[in-house]
Scaffold this motif. Sequence first.
Motif, short mmCIF file in Angstrom:
data_model
loop_
_atom_site.label_atom_id
_atom_site.label_comp_id
_atom_site.label_asym_id
_atom_site.label_seq_id
_atom_site.Cartn_x
_atom_site.Cartn_y
_atom_site.Cartn_z
N UNK A 43 0.84 -1.19 0.00
CA UNK A 43 0.00 0.00 0.00
C UNK A 43 0.88 1.24 0.00
N UNK A 44 0.54 2.18 -0.86
CA UNK A 44 1.34 3.40 -1.03
C UNK A 44 0.46 4.62 -1.05
N UNK A 45 1.10 5.78 -0.91
CA UNK A 45 0.42 7.06 -1.07
C UNK A 45 1.36 8.03 -1.78
N UNK A 46 0.85 8.69 -2.80
CA UNK A 46 1.54 9.82 -3.40
C UNK A 46 0.91 11.07 -2.80
N UNK A 47 1.73 12.00 -2.36
CA UNK A 47 1.24 13.25 -1.79
C UNK A 47 1.75 14.39 -2.67
N UNK A 48 0.83 15.03 -3.38
CA UNK A 48 1.16 16.10 -4.32
C UNK A 48 0.94 17.45 -3.62
N UNK A 49 1.93 18.30 -3.61
CA UNK A 49 1.84 19.62 -2.97
C UNK A 49 1.41 20.65 -4.02
N UNK A 50 0.12 20.67 -4.33
CA UNK A 50 -0.35 21.54 -5.41
C UNK A 50 -0.62 22.97 -4.95
N UNK A 51 -0.84 23.19 -3.67
CA UNK A 51 -1.06 24.55 -3.17
C UNK A 51 0.14 25.42 -3.44
#
Length: 117
Positions: A62-70
Motif C-alpha cells: 500500500x502506497x500514497x503519493x502526496x502532491x503539494x499543489x497549493x
Amino acid sequence: MSGRLSTHVLDISTGRPAENVVIELWKRTESKEMIKVLETKTNKDGRVDEPLLEGERMIVGSYQLLFHIGDYFNALEGESSPIFNQVPVQFEIANEAENYHIPLLIAPGGYSTYRGS
C-alpha cells in the motif's frame, strides 16, 4: 522482469504540464505505519526525471503519493488561492512486474486521477 511506478501532473486550468510540484511517496508498513520513501519535484514536462519505484524497490504493498499543489498554484502570478493544498492519492501495488502510472490532473478548484499506462 520488474515493473515501475511513475506519475505526471497536468494543470488543466492552463492546459500545460505542472512544473515544480513537490511529490512525496509514502509506503504503509506491516505495522500500518507510513514511511516516506522519497521526495521529488516535477520537471518542465510535469513529470519526474526517474521512475518513483523500479527494480528491487518495486514491492507489493500500500502506497500514497502526496502532491503539494497549493505551493504550485500560489507560485503562479495572478492565480487565486487554491482550495486544495495537498492531494493524497492512496493505491495498491499488487504485482511488482506491472507498470503503475498515476497521473494527476489539477486546477485551483479540483483534481482528478486514474491509473494510466
